[in-house]
Design a protein around this motif. Structure first.
Motif, PDB file in Angstrom:
ATOM      1  N   ARG A 151      46.793 -82.363  57.922  1.00  0.00           N
ATOM      2  CA  ARG A 151      47.662 -83.323  57.992  1.00  0.00           C
ATOM      3  C   ARG A 151      47.362 -84.575  58.969  1.00  0.00           C
ATOM      4  NH1 ARG A 151      50.150 -78.043  59.203  1.00  0.00           N
ATOM      5  NH2 ARG A 151      51.984 -77.879  58.112  1.00  0.00           N
ATOM      6  N   PRO A 152      48.007 -85.666  58.782  1.00  0.00           N
ATOM      7  CA  PRO A 152      47.248 -86.580  59.607  1.00  0.00           C
ATOM      8  C   PRO A 152      47.806 -86.309  61.084  1.00  0.00           C
ATOM      9  CG  PRO A 152      49.016 -87.467  57.884  1.00  0.00           C
ATOM     10  CD  PRO A 152      49.105 -86.065  57.791  1.00  0.00           C
ATOM     11  N   GLY A 153      46.619 -86.709  61.760  1.00  0.00           N
ATOM     12  CA  GLY A 153      46.578 -86.476  63.348  1.00  0.00           C
ATOM     13  C   GLY A 153      47.307 -87.644  64.263  1.00  0.00           C
ATOM     14  N   ASP A 154      48.095 -87.555  65.189  1.00  0.00           N
ATOM     15  CA  ASP A 154      48.883 -88.536  65.891  1.00  0.00           C
ATOM     16  C   ASP A 154      47.967 -88.894  66.954  1.00  0.00           C
ATOM     17  OD1 ASP A 154      50.406 -90.006  67.526  1.00  0.00           O
ATOM     18  OD2 ASP A 154      52.376 -88.753  67.232  1.00  0.00           O
ATOM     19  N   PRO A 155      47.413 -90.100  67.042  1.00  0.00           N
ATOM     20  CA  PRO A 155      46.443 -90.433  68.385  1.00  0.00           C
ATOM     21  C   PRO A 155      47.086 -90.700  69.713  1.00  0.00           C
ATOM     22  CG  PRO A 155      46.973 -92.382  66.978  1.00  0.00           C
ATOM     23  CD  PRO A 155      47.545 -91.278  66.006  1.00  0.00           C
TER      24      PRO A 155
ATOM     25  N   ARG B 147      39.687 -97.482  77.348  1.00  0.00           N
ATOM     26  CA  ARG B 147      38.877 -98.744  77.178  1.00  0.00           C
ATOM     27  C   ARG B 147      38.379 -98.827  75.917  1.00  0.00           C
ATOM     28  NH1 ARG B 147      37.358 -96.310  82.131  1.00  0.00           N
ATOM     29  NH2 ARG B 147      35.283 -95.889  81.375  1.00  0.00           N
ATOM     30  N   LEU B 148      37.842 -97.706  75.352  1.00  0.00           N
ATOM     31  CA  LEU B 148      37.388 -97.891  73.974  1.00  0.00           C
ATOM     32  C   LEU B 148      38.214 -98.475  73.025  1.00  0.00           C
ATOM     33  CD1 LEU B 148      35.078 -97.060  71.918  1.00  0.00           C
ATOM     34  CD2 LEU B 148      36.275 -94.926  71.751  1.00  0.00           C
ATOM     35  N   ALA B 149      39.721 -98.396  73.151  1.00  0.00           N
ATOM     36  CA  ALA B 149      40.456 -99.046  72.102  1.00  0.00           C
ATOM     37  C   ALA B 149      40.613-100.231  72.871  1.00  0.00           C
ATOM     38  CB  ALA B 149      41.710 -98.255  72.253  1.00  0.00           C
ATOM     39  N   ALA B 150      40.567-100.833  74.062  1.00  0.00           N
ATOM     40  CA  ALA B 150      40.969-101.946  74.689  1.00  0.00           C
ATOM     41  C   ALA B 150      39.904-103.177  74.411  1.00  0.00           C
ATOM     42  CB  ALA B 150      41.498-101.923  76.058  1.00  0.00           C
ATOM     43  N   GLU B 151      38.545-102.657  74.232  1.00  0.00           N
ATOM     44  CA  GLU B 151      37.460-103.587  74.320  1.00  0.00           C
ATOM     45  C   GLU B 151      37.420-104.307  72.815  1.00  0.00           C
ATOM     46  OE1 GLU B 151      34.590-101.702  76.091  1.00  0.00           O
ATOM     47  OE2 GLU B 151      35.584-101.707  78.081  1.00  0.00           O
TER      48      GLU B 151
ATOM     49  N   ASP C  68      40.312 -87.139  83.974  1.00  0.00           N
ATOM     50  CA  ASP C  68      41.104 -88.418  83.697  1.00  0.00           C
ATOM     51  C   ASP C  68      39.858 -89.443  83.683  1.00  0.00           C
ATOM     52  OD1 ASP C  68      43.254 -87.376  84.561  1.00  0.00           O
ATOM     53  OD2 ASP C  68      43.002 -87.536  86.685  1.00  0.00           O
ATOM     54  N   LEU C  69      38.630 -89.392  84.157  1.00  0.00           N
ATOM     55  CA  LEU C  69      37.807 -90.318  83.612  1.00  0.00           C
ATOM     56  C   LEU C  69      37.683 -90.248  82.059  1.00  0.00           C
ATOM     57  CD1 LEU C  69      35.301 -92.178  84.536  1.00  0.00           C
ATOM     58  CD2 LEU C  69      33.899 -89.961  84.583  1.00  0.00           C
ATOM     59  N   ALA C  70      37.455 -89.199  81.288  1.00  0.00           N
ATOM     60  CA  ALA C  70      37.497 -89.264  80.090  1.00  0.00           C
ATOM     61  C   ALA C  70      38.597 -90.131  79.378  1.00  0.00           C
ATOM     62  CB  ALA C  70      37.128 -87.849  79.299  1.00  0.00           C
ATOM     63  N   LYS C  71      39.895 -89.709  79.869  1.00  0.00           N
ATOM     64  CA  LYS C  71      40.872 -90.449  79.370  1.00  0.00           C
ATOM     65  C   LYS C  71      40.920 -91.907  79.709  1.00  0.00           C
ATOM     66  CE  LYS C  71      44.004 -86.304  79.704  1.00  0.00           C
ATOM     67  NZ  LYS C  71      45.219 -85.853  80.722  1.00  0.00           N
ATOM     68  N   ASP C  72      40.684 -92.111  80.589  1.00  0.00           N
ATOM     69  CA  ASP C  72      40.408 -93.667  81.034  1.00  0.00           C
ATOM     70  C   ASP C  72      39.252 -94.348  80.014  1.00  0.00           C
ATOM     71  OD1 ASP C  72      42.214 -93.507  82.869  1.00  0.00           O
ATOM     72  OD2 ASP C  72      40.721 -93.493  84.524  1.00  0.00           O
TER      73      ASP C  72
ATOM     74  N   GLU D  83      39.543 -69.474  77.336  1.00  0.00           N
ATOM     75  CA  GLU D  83      38.240 -69.085  76.848  1.00  0.00           C
ATOM     76  C   GLU D  83      37.761 -69.637  75.563  1.00  0.00           C
ATOM     77  OE1 GLU D  83      35.486 -65.069  76.189  1.00  0.00           O
ATOM     78  OE2 GLU D  83      37.669 -64.783  76.669  1.00  0.00           O
ATOM     79  N   ASN D  84      38.839 -69.614  74.577  1.00  0.00           N
ATOM     80  CA  ASN D  84      38.468 -70.159  73.219  1.00  0.00           C
ATOM     81  C   ASN D  84      39.313 -71.493  72.812  1.00  0.00           C
ATOM     82  OD1 ASN D  84      36.393 -68.210  72.655  1.00  0.00           O
ATOM     83  ND2 ASN D  84      38.172 -66.786  72.447  1.00  0.00           N
ATOM     84  N   ILE D  85      39.743 -72.116  74.012  1.00  0.00           N
ATOM     85  CA  ILE D  85      40.977 -73.035  73.801  1.00  0.00           C
ATOM     86  C   ILE D  85      40.526 -74.330  74.419  1.00  0.00           C
ATOM     87  CG2 ILE D  85      43.285 -74.027  73.762  1.00  0.00           C
ATOM     88  CD1 ILE D  85      44.030 -71.095  73.925  1.00  0.00           C
ATOM     89  N   PHE D  86      40.414 -75.477  73.512  1.00  0.00           N
ATOM     90  CA  PHE D  86      39.871 -76.794  73.985  1.00  0.00           C
ATOM     91  C   PHE D  86      41.182 -78.014  73.894  1.00  0.00           C
ATOM     92  CE2 PHE D  86      36.454 -74.018  73.187  1.00  0.00           C
ATOM     93  CZ  PHE D  86      35.517 -74.176  74.126  1.00  0.00           C
ATOM     94  N   ARG D  87      40.837 -78.989  74.562  1.00  0.00           N
ATOM     95  CA  ARG D  87      41.606 -80.159  74.244  1.00  0.00           C
ATOM     96  C   ARG D  87      41.096 -81.439  74.034  1.00  0.00           C
ATOM     97  NH1 ARG D  87      46.651 -79.592  78.181  1.00  0.00           N
ATOM     98  NH2 ARG D  87      45.232 -80.098  79.701  1.00  0.00           N
ATOM     99  N   GLY D  88      41.447 -82.229  73.335  1.00  0.00           N
ATOM    100  CA  GLY D  88      40.444 -83.560  73.431  1.00  0.00           C
ATOM    101  C   GLY D  88      41.905 -84.927  73.179  1.00  0.00           C
ATOM    102  N   VAL D  89      41.496 -85.961  73.191  1.00  0.00           N
ATOM    103  CA  VAL D  89      42.493 -86.983  73.340  1.00  0.00           C
ATOM    104  C   VAL D  89      41.762 -87.946  72.226  1.00  0.00           C
ATOM    105  CG1 VAL D  89      43.304 -86.744  75.467  1.00  0.00           C
ATOM    106  CG2 VAL D  89      41.383 -88.204  75.214  1.00  0.00           C
ATOM    107  N   SER D  90      42.605 -89.074  71.924  1.00  0.00           N
ATOM    108  CA  SER D  90      42.107 -90.033  71.180  1.00  0.00           C
ATOM    109  C   SER D  90      42.133 -91.412  71.977  1.00  0.00           C
ATOM    110  CB  SER D  90      42.927 -90.116  69.766  1.00  0.00           C
ATOM    111  OG  SER D  90      42.910 -89.108  69.062  1.00  0.00           O
ATOM    112  N   PRO D  91      41.606 -92.656  71.449  1.00  0.00           N
ATOM    113  CA  PRO D  91      41.502 -93.856  71.778  1.00  0.00           C
ATOM    114  C   PRO D  91      42.960 -94.270  71.943  1.00  0.00           C
ATOM    115  CG  PRO D  91      39.751 -93.866  70.466  1.00  0.00           C
ATOM    116  CD  PRO D  91      40.405 -92.464  70.158  1.00  0.00           C
ATOM    117  N   ALA D  92      43.378 -95.042  72.976  1.00  0.00           N
ATOM    118  CA  ALA D  92      44.745 -95.179  73.275  1.00  0.00           C
ATOM    119  C   ALA D  92      45.347 -96.120  72.067  1.00  0.00           C
ATOM    120  CB  ALA D  92      44.946 -95.622  74.615  1.00  0.00           C
ATOM    121  N   ALA D  93      44.518 -97.015  71.704  1.00  0.00           N
ATOM    122  CA  ALA D  93      45.099 -97.987  70.649  1.00  0.00           C
ATOM    123  C   ALA D  93      44.423 -97.755  69.241  1.00  0.00           C
ATOM    124  CB  ALA D  93      44.632 -99.394  71.221  1.00  0.00           C
TER     125      ALA D  93
END
Length: 301
Positions: free
Chosen positions: A85-89, A11-15, A3-7, A38-48
């Motif tokens: 393909r284009p990634g959806d943020p 913030r990265l997109a908002a500032e 949750d900290l990384a998502k927040d 074991e071999n699967i990871f998940r990441g997110v993109s800046p909100a904006a």
């Protein structure tokens, strides 16, 4: 992703207009993937984010995923990737890693980025156990010191058309050595060569893989400026659409991404709606640290 990384991503997109250590820390959080198997990871993109995921982000995250399945003593020396393909943020990206080979000297990994059940990006990376060998390298071009050059914010003043993505928070400090392509398109002095100093805009932890992933992120910035500059056109100021098609990086020597490095790029060819760009990275002491090649889709109407 915590949750900290998502927040932090939000913030990265908002500032707008922010920079420095705080924004760099948010990039580090974006590269801190959540391991869900074991071999699967998940990441997110800046909100904006813009309408699609920044190519350097997905490349950096995929390399993080691959690297976390490799012993830390083995260092990445090359990667080859395709943007499919284009990634959806607005939704997470799942990274599946294939442990292709673990040899005595080399380790090979393949990482595929997936959204909505489809691959958007595929990366192959090779890691090597350090060993001695032949050693030579090209010399760094003679360029001014980064501290003597205008900041990116100073360069874009007076160009209101360069709003949006290019004025969002930037974790990478960029200093153009030559006049940027949005200036040379007006003066007619454009060439196919583009030189910038770069560094992570703050301090990074002492983690080799993180420094390589930050440089990978930065390598997708300014690279396709070179083929556009040869024709005196630029992204927001002309009817140009484009996207990265593939990306290859070779890492030659150790470096820190939070210290200045020169990114020297040029374009040897453009044809068929595609432009090719090559680049070399030099540390501030002149050491050649990495080489990059990318082909991009470039459509000018």
């Amino acid at each position: 992703m915590t949750d900290l990384a998502k927040d932090a991503a939000a913030r990265l997109a908002a500032e707008e207009g922010a920079g420095g250590q705080q924004v760099l820390d948010h990039l580090v959080d974006l590269l801190d993937l959540e391991q869900i198997e074991e071999n699967i990871f998940r990441g997110v993109s800046p909100a904006a984010s813009p309408v699609r995921v920044f190519g350097g982000q997905v490349a950096g995250q995929a390399l993080v995923a691959a690297g976390r399945t490799v012993p830390t003593e083995r260092k990445v020396h090359s990667l080859h990737a395709y943007f499919i393909r284009p990634g959806d943020p607005s939704i997470p990206i799942v990274y599946e890693v294939d442990r292709t080979r673990d040899g005595r000297s080399f380790t090979t990994r393949r990482a595929v980025a997936i959204q909505r059940g489809k691959a958007i990006f595929a990366l192959s990376a090779s890691f090597q156990q350090p060993e001695p060998g032949l050693d030579h390298a090209d010399h760094m071009p003679d360029v001014p010191a980064p501290e003597t050059l205008p900041t990116f914010a100073e360069r874009i003043r007076g160009f209101p058309g360069l709003s949006g993505a290019r004025t969002r928070p930037r974790p990478i400090d960029i200093r153009y050595i030559n006049d940027p392509p949005w200036m040379t398109r007006e003066t007619g002095a454009a060439t196919g060569r583009n030189q910038v100093w770069m560094r992570a805009d703050g301090s990074l932890p002492d983690e080799d893989l993180l420094h390589v992933c930050v440089l990978t992120y930065a390598s997708d910035m300014t690279l396709l400026d070179s083929p556009l500059a040869r024709h005196g056109v630029y992204w927001e100021l002309d009817s140009v659409s484009g996207a990265s098609l593939d990306h290859a990086l070779w890492f030659h020597r150790p470096f820190r991404a939070d210290e200045w490095f020169l990114y020297d790029t040029e374009s040897p060819s453009a044809s068929g709606g595609r432009g090719l760009a090559t680049g070399r990275f030099f540390a501030a002491d002149g050491t050649l640290i990495a080489t990059v090649v990318q082909e991009g889709l470039l459509r000018v109407s």
